[in-house]
Design a protein around this motif. Sequence first.
Motif, short mmCIF file in Angstrom:
data_model
loop_
_atom_site.label_atom_id
_atom_site.label_comp_id
_atom_site.label_asym_id
_atom_site.label_seq_id
_atom_site.Cartn_x
_atom_site.Cartn_y
_atom_site.Cartn_z
N UNK A 1 43.09 50.33 -1.58
CA UNK A 1 42.65 51.10 -0.44
C UNK A 1 41.68 50.71 0.42
N UNK A 2 41.06 50.69 1.34
CA UNK A 2 39.96 50.37 1.84
C UNK A 2 39.94 51.08 1.48
N UNK A 3 38.32 51.28 1.49
CA UNK A 3 37.15 52.27 0.48
C UNK A 3 37.21 53.53 1.14
N UNK A 4 37.60 53.78 2.82
CA UNK A 4 37.04 54.25 3.85
C UNK A 4 39.04 55.32 3.87
N UNK A 5 39.73 54.32 3.53
CA UNK A 5 40.83 55.76 3.21
C UNK A 5 41.50 56.03 1.85
N UNK A 6 40.42 55.78 0.79
CA UNK A 6 41.72 56.03 -0.80
C UNK A 6 41.31 57.30 -0.71
N UNK A 7 39.75 58.10 -0.03
CA UNK A 7 40.57 59.01 -0.49
C UNK A 7 41.12 60.52 -0.45
N UNK A 8 41.59 59.38 1.15
CA UNK A 8 42.61 60.59 1.87
C UNK A 8 44.15 60.16 1.07
N UNK A 9 43.98 59.59 0.69
CA UNK A 9 45.48 58.41 0.39
C UNK A 9 45.59 59.07 -0.89
N UNK A 10 44.98 59.28 -1.83
CA UNK A 10 44.66 59.79 -2.87
C UNK A 10 45.38 61.42 -3.40
N UNK A 11 44.11 62.19 -1.96
CA UNK A 11 45.22 63.54 -2.22
C UNK A 11 46.08 63.98 -1.20
N UNK A 12 46.57 62.76 -0.31
CA UNK A 12 48.36 62.84 -0.31
C UNK A 12 48.27 62.56 -1.17
N UNK A 13 48.24 61.90 -2.10
CA UNK A 13 49.55 61.33 -2.99
C UNK A 13 49.23 62.96 -4.37
N UNK A 14 48.49 63.21 -4.49
CA UNK A 14 48.14 64.15 -5.56
C UNK A 14 48.95 65.30 -4.67
N UNK A 15 49.13 65.62 -3.53
CA UNK A 15 49.60 66.95 -2.97
C UNK A 15 51.20 67.14 -3.53
N UNK A 16 51.70 65.45 -2.83
CA UNK A 16 52.88 65.14 -3.01
C UNK A 16 53.78 65.50 -4.43
N UNK A 17 52.78 64.59 -5.51
CA UNK A 17 53.31 64.67 -6.56
C UNK A 17 53.56 65.35 -7.60
N UNK A 18 52.04 66.07 -6.60
CA UNK A 18 52.22 68.26 -7.82
C UNK A 18 53.70 68.99 -7.20
N UNK A 19 54.05 68.40 -6.10
CA UNK A 19 55.39 69.84 -5.65
C UNK A 19 56.23 68.56 -5.36
#
Lengths: 762, 114
Positions: free
Chosen positions: A194-212
């Motif tokens: 992912x683009x460095x600027x988007x990485x943190x956001x994508x990871x956050x969304x991913x972690x949230x979704x996969x946790x739930x």
Amino acid sequence: MRTRASRQEALATLGQQALAGAELDGLLMDGAAIVARELGVDHVAVLELTRDSKRMLARAGAGLPDGVLGGVLPTDPSRLARDLGSASAISAAIGARGRKFGVIEALSRGARDFSADDSRYLEAVAGVLGAAVERAGHEDLVRDSEAQFRELADTTPALMWMTDAEGDVTFVNQGWLRFTGGESDAGVTFAASAHPDDRAQALRLWEEASRLREEFRCEYRLRHAASDGYRWVLEIGVPRYSGGEFIGYVGTATDIHERRGMEEALRASEASFRELADTAPAMMWMTDTDGRITFVNEGWLRFTGTTFQEEMGESWALGVHPDDAEHVLTSWEEALAARRPWEGEYRLHHQSGEYRWINDRGVPRHVGGHFVGYVGSAIDIHERRTMESRLFEVYQREHRIAETLQRSLLPERLPPIEGLEMAARYLPGARGAAIGGDWYDVLERPDGRVALVVGDVVGHGLRAAASMGQLRNAFRAYGLVEASPAEVVARINRLVMSGVEQVMATVLYLVLDRETGEVSFSAAGHPPPLVIAPDGPRFLEGGRSVPIGAAEPAVFRESTAILPPGSSLLLYTDGLVERRDEPLDRRLEKLAEAAGAASADLNDLCERVLSGVLGDVDPGDDVALLAVRPLPVVDTHVSLTLPAEPGSLAQLRRRLARFLHATGATEVEQYEITLTICEAAGNAIEHAYGPGDATYEVEVAFDSGELTASVRDRGSWREKRGEHRGRGLSIIEDLMDEVTVEREEGGTLIRMRRRIREDRAA
Amino acid sequence: MSSPAEIVLDRRRGDVVARLSGEVDMSNATYVRDQLLASMPNDALALVLDISGTRYLDSAAIEVLFDVSRRLARRRQELRLVMPPDSPLRRVIELTEVHTAAPVHESLEQALTE
């Protein structure tokens, strides 16, 4: 017979193996062996029902003869017993969530009665095996589907991926690798591309979704090998379950770069549109060719609170504020007649009940070259308008205060100074609060010379006017004690520079000897004074230095000159000669020209200079003007021709005051004589034919303690005109020793006589 | 150009004190009259016109004094004049019998309503 405890232990071991995920066939074999041992039977078979449920597969067994294991049998349950020559048999079904997997059979060669315990034990083993079958079956299913998925995924152009339950990426397809330029799925971690600027956001969304374990959805920029850049992708991942158990995510990424670009453009345009719509035409209207309203939009109706029907035709004008209606309708009708674009600012009745200012514009519409009416739009400018008018009021108020202050600080009337004729003007600037700090002043020094000053405090408004007052007083104070103009200016500069407030001013300070006509002056940043000599006007150069308040220490110079007899001197401030559109030299030329053309009368000089230099244009800056002329020392006669208008009386009084002062009349005498002559003059003014060129003549002479005065007018004498005029006549009669009224051809002559400095006690 | 005159207003309890400075003649008499009348609120008892600092009054100004007095009387208000005994205006004020319309006091303190 094995004990019950041993049976249970064997069953527990089998269960543990099943839970540990042991391979199914091994488990089935173990299960068969346990049953054979614990039940003490000769043969145990685990038979699996084929998919078509028509045959049975001998999947596992214990004590079975060669050839039986792996063989296929008909579903007849007695067939195996017959084949094996068994006398007794029991069986239990192996099922998995209602689906029948097969049976487990225990067979004995000799006749035997199986107990209920035996039967329950066999069923328990069958239950464990069923669970194992179920689990194994799912794993097979997953394995199969994953294989199918990979196969499918690699043949589609889409970008696909899978993770395990821990969220580690276990697979990305060829499409993905082609897109990102990666070589394999080994070592791929989520969002690594992912683009460095988007990485943190994508990871956050991913972690949230996969946790739930919810659907994961994210738009981000993914590395794109072909363009050596990034492209926007929409990634959607859904949780995978197998037999109710979460096993990871499967996802796709879709290239949305084009769409995203368009969306961004749309968003930007929408934002600017909304911005526009918030501040710009929300109210719209249309008319027919006669200017009758045929359409208004929602925005208009929202504003007026009226209905569409109510606005049709010419009724919009009803909502216009009565004070604005005339000019609005006139300008609208004019524009309509000429089919010109129209614009009006007016107050329109708002649904709230108040009138609000709107700016309304309409343009003619043409269809196929034919005029079809107007289309217009209006915006609410109420806040702006009210702000503007509030601001304007503030300026106006400050202007008024400053002007009042200015005028109150300026001498209302120049103090009469014997032997010096004077006239002065102050014009406040026309602009907003452009009241400046211009002033003039005249001071009689103890040494008999007269000090004259004109100055201009830099800046406008109240502060400038207040500073002017301080400077004016400072000049009065230092002007009395200091003989040298340069010294006066230097002292004031020192005073100003030591002050807290920053004040800067240009000043012309001049000292005049009335007898000799000698002047010495200092021009601190100020334009030069003008001498109007009998042979023509000229500026007094020299004595120049920096403005007051500019520097300390500063050098202030002074210069001297002699005024030729009969000369006038004109002092003025910048406002008269400074103008952006004309060079100073040209303005000074104009000033000299206007002054040279004036008569000997100083008021005339002031007026001519003002009109000649400023023209009809109101000065942007304020203007102060001071004109003086030393008079011959002896003055025994006054002869004036004045315009027959009330404004001439003040001028007459000034002339009389100087004259009467010279006669040595007392203050009371001066007033009473002035009053009588002016009452006679007032009579002449009232009798004048009209305001045009009518004049009256005043002659006053003083000889041997007796004053004689005559006022001659060109009108017809009226004896009495109301109480007021009667009062005027009785004043004349009472205050003069002798009064005669002579009616002449086309006019009246009043002669008066009074002795001065006599005891007049009646 | 009209003659320079200035009115400074001051409220002293029930009275309005107007200090008239400058010169009043036929060029500005109407203006002065209007200013004086406008200076009187309904609750004031008297207008005390201080002409100590007035340099010049002509017959038009005298007429204004009569007029103001008349108009105030209709509103049940009074016009009083303050003029020091040595004022150059004294003789004219007396000759024109202004005191019959507006009592003349020698100082402001005497003119104020007690």
